[in-house]
Motif scaffolding. Structure first.
Motif, PDB file in Angstrom:
ATOM      1  N   SER A  46       1.154 -13.664  -2.946  1.00 33.31           N
ATOM      2  CA  SER A  46       2.573 -13.417  -2.440  1.00 33.31           C
ATOM      3  C   SER A  46       3.609 -13.140  -3.156  1.00 33.31           C
ATOM      4  N   GLU A  47       3.293 -13.035  -4.647  1.00 26.76           N
ATOM      5  CA  GLU A  47       4.296 -12.482  -5.517  1.00 26.76           C
ATOM      6  C   GLU A  47       3.718 -11.333  -6.464  1.00 26.76           C
ATOM      7  N   HIS A  48       2.909 -10.749  -5.856  1.00 30.95           N
ATOM      8  CA  HIS A  48       2.277  -9.570  -6.620  1.00 30.95           C
ATOM      9  C   HIS A  48       3.129  -8.498  -6.784  1.00 30.95           C
ATOM     10  N   ASP A  49       3.305  -7.844  -8.061  1.00 31.21           N
ATOM     11  CA  ASP A  49       4.110  -6.807  -8.303  1.00 31.21           C
ATOM     12  C   ASP A  49       3.222  -5.646  -8.180  1.00 31.21           C
ATOM     13  N   VAL A  50       3.418  -4.843  -7.234  1.00 34.33           N
ATOM     14  CA  VAL A  50       2.604  -3.576  -6.925  1.00 34.33           C
ATOM     15  C   VAL A  50       2.937  -2.618  -8.004  1.00 34.33           C
ATOM     16  N   GLU A  51       4.100  -2.640  -8.375  1.00 36.61           N
ATOM     17  CA  GLU A  51       4.806  -1.474  -9.300  1.00 36.61           C
ATOM     18  C   GLU A  51       4.028  -1.692 -10.650  1.00 36.61           C
ATOM     19  N   GLU A  52       4.119  -3.303 -11.178  1.00 34.89           N
ATOM     20  CA  GLU A  52       3.559  -3.402 -12.333  1.00 34.89           C
ATOM     21  C   GLU A  52       2.150  -3.041 -12.409  1.00 34.89           C
ATOM     22  N   LEU A 111      -5.685   6.949  -8.363  1.00 34.02           N
ATOM     23  CA  LEU A 111      -4.826   5.917  -8.828  1.00 34.02           C
ATOM     24  C   LEU A 111      -4.250   5.156  -7.664  1.00 34.02           C
ATOM     25  N   TYR A 112      -4.198   5.477  -6.515  1.00 31.80           N
ATOM     26  CA  TYR A 112      -3.933   4.531  -5.270  1.00 31.80           C
ATOM     27  C   TYR A 112      -4.942   3.728  -5.169  1.00 31.80           C
ATOM     28  N   ASP A 145       0.882  -1.344   0.173  1.00 30.85           N
ATOM     29  CA  ASP A 145      -0.123  -0.083   0.042  1.00 30.85           C
ATOM     30  C   ASP A 145       0.939   1.085   0.197  1.00 30.85           C
ATOM     31  N   SER A 146       1.861   1.306   0.871  1.00 29.77           N
ATOM     32  CA  SER A 146       2.600   2.298   1.027  1.00 29.77           C
ATOM     33  C   SER A 146       3.490   2.791  -0.308  1.00 29.77           C
ATOM     34  N   LEU A 147       3.976   1.455  -0.817  1.00 28.99           N
ATOM     35  CA  LEU A 147       4.702   1.756  -2.193  1.00 28.99           C
ATOM     36  C   LEU A 147       3.884   2.553  -3.192  1.00 28.99           C
ATOM     37  N   ALA A 148       2.718   1.954  -3.338  1.00 33.68           N
ATOM     38  CA  ALA A 148       1.475   2.386  -4.366  1.00 33.68           C
ATOM     39  C   ALA A 148       1.200   3.803  -4.135  1.00 33.68           C
ATOM     40  N   LEU A 149       1.061   4.331  -2.918  1.00 37.57           N
ATOM     41  CA  LEU A 149       0.512   5.595  -2.653  1.00 37.57           C
ATOM     42  C   LEU A 149       1.914   6.624  -3.073  1.00 37.57           C
ATOM     43  N   GLY A 150       3.306   6.243  -2.525  1.00 37.14           N
ATOM     44  CA  GLY A 150       4.275   6.900  -3.072  1.00 37.14           C
ATOM     45  C   GLY A 150       4.394   6.987  -4.702  1.00 37.14           C
ATOM     46  N   LEU A 151       4.030   5.978  -5.371  1.00 37.37           N
ATOM     47  CA  LEU A 151       4.063   5.859  -6.720  1.00 37.37           C
ATOM     48  C   LEU A 151       3.018   6.902  -7.197  1.00 37.37           C
TER      49      LEU A 151
END
Ligand SMILES: Cc1cc2nc3c(=O)[nH]c(=O)nc-3n(C[C@H](O)[C@H](O)[C@H](O)COP(=O)(O)OP(=O)(O)OC[C@H]3O[C@@H](n4cnc5c(N)ncnc54)[C@H](O)[C@@H]3O)c2cc1C
Length: 456
Positions: free
Chosen positions: A408-414, A357-358, A327-333
């Protein structure tokens, strides 16, 4: 130049894993230079509390992206010698019935690891300036209008900002302020957890598995694993038939339980489990609650939620820590995307774009998990004519677990890039439609008005 501008004031409610990681992500990932971040935490001190927590490849990769490299090593997290993320054993025979496997995790540092929650929390804490964290600040409610957000505390004080991020856990007061009817449901299970020095059991329990082990019985399970820094954990569970209201009055989260009850509960299980419970020094109780997926994570302009406040899955599938990090990474992106030039001014429109977007990146993903959690909670416990039939059904259930690789292997950036791509496509189509409509309108005018050409 930035110093003449007003900073973007971000209030973060709660300094748990989600709150700390969000602060780090907003600074390191968003690239916004002019941020004023303040975290408000009810605890009187940030101590290493809690029991064990697992991080899956998604969470570990995110930790690396956030720059928390020291949490990736084998000293702080435990990875078993087999390299298998989870091993499922039969409660009575100790036989391995099923295993989880990695699909694509070549780097050992990204392979599922088990930690004391406090060690991960401390690793994050080290990366957040201490003056940003305000302790003994118990939030009572939150407010928002078009100009800003307010947090009210039980001590009578208030804090004001431009954006509010509710990271205050499964019983979030921020969520309650904007979703007053939202209810948590008791799953019927109370977990009994203990974390202690590994020397209490290692070398003392014959045939103790070197890897983490999840033993499944017909109604309950038992989990044991070494953790980083020489610790060991066991987790048992029991059914409690009381309603959520009754339970809330009698068992508080993290309450000391009766270790004798844990031993009694598992006395007929395989001797490894029986021996483990006999050496377990104490047990703490964690009633398990879960809630439905929210319709939005942006209930009003300028407010959003992260971590357990946003997705109340109640710790199911040991996914909470990793989800909070993602969540935190997605919000930063999202903030990076909405403020591509480092953010020297902060129009409401761009804030709304970041939060939308988040929401689009994270909410559908966690809603998928919540639907699995609720279908398991609603499952009727079947009855069997013979113990053999019951055992056969247990083994079938163990082998036909939901496949959670997508989690477990979700790529949040993708996932974030996909959401951005789709949103840009939609915008382009909307512009084309608008352009075409204007052209048509223009053409009609041209026919109707002889002066049209001279206006071009
Ligand atoms: C003390 C503690 C121990 C835990 N132990 C385990 C564990 O052993 N194993 C496991 O799998 N998960 C554990 N969890 C839950 C796990 O940390 C989360 O599922 C996951 O990491 C997501 O974190 P979060 O930051 O969203 O929520 P949390 O970790 O719950 O953090 C929320 C933070 O908000 C603070 N907060 C809550 N309400 C208020 C308020 N009204 N005002 C101000 N601050 C508030 C809390 O004190 C906490 O620091 C624990 C949580 C806590 C708080």
């Amino acid at each position: 130049m930035a110093s003449n501008q007003k900073p973007l004031r971000i209030l973060i409610a709660g300094a748990g894993i989600a709150g700390l990681a969000t602060a780090i992500s907003l600074v390191r990932i968003s690239g916004i230079v002019n941020l004023d971040i303040q975290l408000y935490e009810q605890a009187t001190e940030l101590r290493e509390i809690g029991a064990s927590i697992a991080l899956s490849p998604n969470g570990l990769r995110t930790l690396e992206k956030l720059g928390i490299d020291e949490a990736l090593g084998d000293e702080i997290g435990f990875r078993g010698p087999s390299g298998i993320p989870q091993i499922y054993r039969h409660w009575k025979t100790n036989q391995v019935v099923s295993v989880d496997t990695f699909a694509n995790v070549p780097d050992r540092r990204h392979q599922t690891a088990r930690f004391h929650r406090g060690h991960i929390h401390t690793a994050l804490f080290e990366h957040v300036p201490k003056e940003w964290i305000h302790l003994k600040k118990k939030i009572s409610r939150a407010e928002s209008n078009n100009d800003g957000v307010v947090l009210h505390f039980e001590d009578g004080s208030s804090a004001y900002g431009d954006i509010l991020i509710g990271a205050d856990g499964i019983r979030s007061q921020v969520r309650a302020s904007f979703f007053p009817d939202y209810k948590l449901r008791f799953s019927g299970k109370v977990f009994m957890r203990s974390t202690f020095d590994a020397s209490l059991v290692e070398g003392k329990v014959p045939d103790l598995p070197a890897d983490a082990a999840h033993w499944w019985g017909t109604t309950d399970s038992f989990f044991s694993s070494r953790l980083g820094r020489g610790l060991y954990t066991v987790v048992g569970a029991y059914d409690d038939g009381r309603s959520a209201e009754e339970l809330e009055k009698s068992i508080t989260w993290d309450q000391v339980g009766n270790v004798q009850f844990l031993r009694e509960k598992y006395k007929d299980w395989h001797p490894v489990i029986k021996a483990l419970t006999e050496l377990t020094p104490y047990a703490r109780l964690y009633p398990n609650y879960a809630g439905e997926s929210l319709q939005t994570w942006v209930p009003v302009a300028r407010v959003t939620l992260v971590g357990d406040a946003a997705h109340t899955h109640g710790g199911s599938f040991a996914a909470g820590g990793s989800l909070a990090l993602d969540d935190s990474l997605a919000l930063g992106l999202a903030f990076k995307h909405a403020f591509p030039y480092g953010g020297f001014s902060f129009p409401q429109e761009n804030i709304q774009q970041a939060l939308a977007l988040y929401d689009q990146t994270r909410r559908p993903h966690t809603a998928r998990l919540l639907s699995i959690v609720h279908s398991l909670m609603n499952r009727k416990v079947p009855t069997f004519a013979t113990p053999e039939e019951e055992d056969e059904a247990l083994r079938t259930r163990m082998k036909s677990r939901p496949d959670l690789l997508w989690l477990s292997e979700h790529d949040v950036e993708e996932a974030f890039n996909q959401v951005v791509g789709e949103s840009e496509k939609r915008n382009l189509e909307a512009q084309r439609t608008k352009g075409a409509a204007q052209l048509c309108h223009g053409a009609e005018n041209a026919v109707a008005s002889p002066t049209f050409e001279s206006k071009l």
